[in-house]
Design a protein around this motif. Structure first.
Motif, PDB file in Angstrom:
ATOM      1  N   ASP A  33      38.601  43.086  12.521  1.00 22.18           N
ATOM      2  CA  ASP A  33      39.625  43.912  12.909  1.00 22.18           C
ATOM      3  C   ASP A  33      40.937  43.362  12.645  1.00 22.18           C
ATOM      4  O   ASP A  33      41.232  42.152  13.064  1.00 22.18           O
ATOM      5  N   ILE A  93      32.887  45.356  23.106  1.00 26.20           N
ATOM      6  CA  ILE A  93      33.164  46.752  22.957  1.00 26.20           C
ATOM      7  C   ILE A  93      31.893  47.276  22.475  1.00 26.20           C
ATOM      8  O   ILE A  93      31.381  46.884  21.428  1.00 26.20           O
ATOM      9  N   GLU A 137      45.911  50.000  12.623  1.00 26.23           N
ATOM     10  CA  GLU A 137      44.884  49.050  12.894  1.00 26.23           C
ATOM     11  C   GLU A 137      43.939  49.368  11.586  1.00 26.23           C
ATOM     12  O   GLU A 137      44.108  50.394  11.077  1.00 26.23           O
ATOM     13  N   ALA A 193      41.651  39.007  23.523  1.00 20.60           N
ATOM     14  CA  ALA A 193      41.277  40.448  23.305  1.00 20.60           C
ATOM     15  C   ALA A 193      40.271  41.177  24.095  1.00 20.60           C
ATOM     16  O   ALA A 193      39.401  40.102  25.070  1.00 20.60           O
ATOM     17  N   TYR A 248      34.592  40.722  15.304  1.00 16.06           N
ATOM     18  CA  TYR A 248      33.780  41.206  16.462  1.00 16.06           C
ATOM     19  C   TYR A 248      32.370  41.290  16.005  1.00 16.06           C
ATOM     20  O   TYR A 248      32.001  41.801  15.231  1.00 16.06           O
ATOM     21  N   ASP A 254      45.290  44.270  13.517  1.00 13.57           N
ATOM     22  CA  ASP A 254      46.471  44.975  13.955  1.00 13.57           C
ATOM     23  C   ASP A 254      47.768  44.575  13.529  1.00 13.57           C
ATOM     24  O   ASP A 254      47.904  43.361  13.441  1.00 13.57           O
ATOM     25  N   HIS A 314      41.186  54.904  21.221  1.00  7.92           N
ATOM     26  CA  HIS A 314      41.598  53.509  20.970  1.00  7.92           C
ATOM     27  C   HIS A 314      41.697  52.451  22.225  1.00  7.92           C
ATOM     28  O   HIS A 314      42.211  53.010  23.331  1.00  7.92           O
ATOM     29  N   ILE A 315      41.308  51.377  22.031  1.00  2.00           N
ATOM     30  CA  ILE A 315      41.205  50.454  23.166  1.00  2.00           C
ATOM     31  C   ILE A 315      42.392  49.638  22.899  1.00  2.00           C
ATOM     32  O   ILE A 315      42.532  48.839  21.980  1.00  2.00           O
ATOM     33  N   TRP A 359      47.370  40.702  15.332  1.00  2.00           N
ATOM     34  CA  TRP A 359      45.945  40.388  15.633  1.00  2.00           C
ATOM     35  C   TRP A 359      45.208  40.292  14.383  1.00  2.00           C
ATOM     36  O   TRP A 359      45.004  41.530  13.865  1.00  2.00           O
ATOM     37  N   GLY A 387      36.264  53.053  20.819  1.00  2.00           N
ATOM     38  CA  GLY A 387      37.454  52.433  20.247  1.00  2.00           C
ATOM     39  C   GLY A 387      37.150  52.531  18.703  1.00  2.00           C
ATOM     40  O   GLY A 387      36.437  52.982  18.006  1.00  2.00           O
ATOM     41  N   VAL A 388      38.375  51.848  18.119  1.00  2.00           N
ATOM     42  CA  VAL A 388      38.508  52.029  16.568  1.00  2.00           C
ATOM     43  C   VAL A 388      37.166  51.176  15.874  1.00  2.00           C
ATOM     44  O   VAL A 388      36.690  51.264  14.932  1.00  2.00           O
ATOM     45  N   CYS A 389      37.271  49.827  16.791  1.00  4.81           N
ATOM     46  CA  CYS A 389      36.078  48.943  16.293  1.00  4.81           C
ATOM     47  C   CYS A 389      34.654  49.652  16.326  1.00  4.81           C
ATOM     48  O   CYS A 389      33.879  49.434  15.616  1.00  4.81           O
ATOM     49  N   GLY A 390      34.433  50.347  17.472  1.00  4.99           N
ATOM     50  CA  GLY A 390      33.200  50.820  17.834  1.00  4.99           C
ATOM     51  C   GLY A 390      33.016  52.121  16.689  1.00  4.99           C
ATOM     52  O   GLY A 390      31.798  52.146  16.051  1.00  4.99           O
ATOM     53  N   CYS A 403      44.426  46.423  23.525  1.00  2.52           N
ATOM     54  CA  CYS A 403      44.336  45.070  24.022  1.00  2.52           C
ATOM     55  C   CYS A 403      45.728  44.620  23.963  1.00  2.52           C
ATOM     56  O   CYS A 403      45.883  43.808  24.910  1.00  2.52           O
TER      57      CYS A 403
HETATM   58  N1  SME Z   1      41.927  48.137  19.182  1.00  2.00           N
HETATM   59  C1  SME Z   1      40.535  47.992  19.109  1.00  2.00           C
HETATM   60  C2  SME Z   1      40.179  46.934  20.046  1.00  2.00           C
HETATM   61  C3  SME Z   1      40.242  45.538  19.684  1.00  2.00           C
HETATM   62  S1  SME Z   1      41.911  44.961  19.822  1.00  2.00           S
HETATM   63  O1  SME Z   1      42.712  45.625  18.801  1.00  2.00           O
HETATM   64  C4  SME Z   1      41.694  43.357  19.510  1.00  2.00           C
HETATM   65  C5  SME Z   1      39.622  49.179  19.333  1.00  2.00           C
HETATM   66  O2  SME Z   1      40.130  50.338  19.649  1.00  2.00           O
HETATM   67  O3  SME Z   1      38.573  49.315  18.990  1.00  2.00           O
END
Ligand code: SME
Length: 156
Positions: free
Chosen positions: A120, A66, A104, A62, A44, A122, A94-95, A40, A71-74, A97
């Motif tokens: 992002d 968010i 990541e 996805a 975002y 993955d 971790h979120i 991926w 999550g990791v993005c946040g 998807c």
């Molecule tokens: N894993 C990410 C969410 C986005 S997806 O991987 C595309 C996270 O924890 O922010």
């Protein structure tokens, strides 16, 4: 291992418009094609305050939206620091998807000292991303930002 200087030169040549939407779509496709072992790649964007909205990407549908708190993005958006995770299963926040994702890398994209969004990436392979990969992907993000006219959706 990728030669990121070569990839940066190729991406610079590929991004032949100033349009951030076109360039973000091209950048996600380029990274997905050129960097091995990814499942991926995508953007975002902070199109609402403290919230990341799914932008152009490659891979499975996805999670959206968010919040900066999750999550990791946040975490990348909140701290303005690149997040490099060897195994997302070890990150309670971790979120997930795509259950296949294990490693990541999330790079914050700053414009005029504001978080415009994040890139992002993955991988299904644990510990996929080295410090060299992080530096290389950050270099590609700088190419994307320099090539694109970023409009601030909140300023008008
Ligand atoms: N894993 C990410 C969410 C986005 S997806 O991987 C595309 C996270 O924890 O922010």
């Amino acid at each position: 291992m990728n030669d990121y200087d070569t990839l940066a030169a190729q991406l610079t040549a590929l991004l032949d418009t100033r349009d951030w939407l076109t360039n973000s779509a091209q950048t996600s496709a380029f990274i997905m094609q050129q960097v091995p072992d990814l499942n991926w790649v995508g953007f975002y964007l902070q199109r609402e305050p403290e919230t990341l909205i799914l932008g152009p990407f490659q891979g499975q549908p996805a999670c959206n939206p968010i919040p900066f708190t999750r999550g990791v993005c946040g975490a990348a958006a909140r701290t303005r620091q690149t997040q490099r995770v060897d195994d997302v299963h070890a990150v309670p926040d971790h979120i997930a998807c795509d259950a296949a994702s294990r490693a990541e890398l999330v790079v914050p994209l700053l414009v005029d000292d504001k978080v415009w969004g994040v890139l992002d990436i993955d991988s299904p392979r644990p510990s996929r991303f080295s410090a060299e990969d992080q530096a290389g992907i950050e270099q590609l993000c700088r190419v994307f930002l320099a090539a694109s006219d970023i409009v601030d959706e909140h300023s008008h």
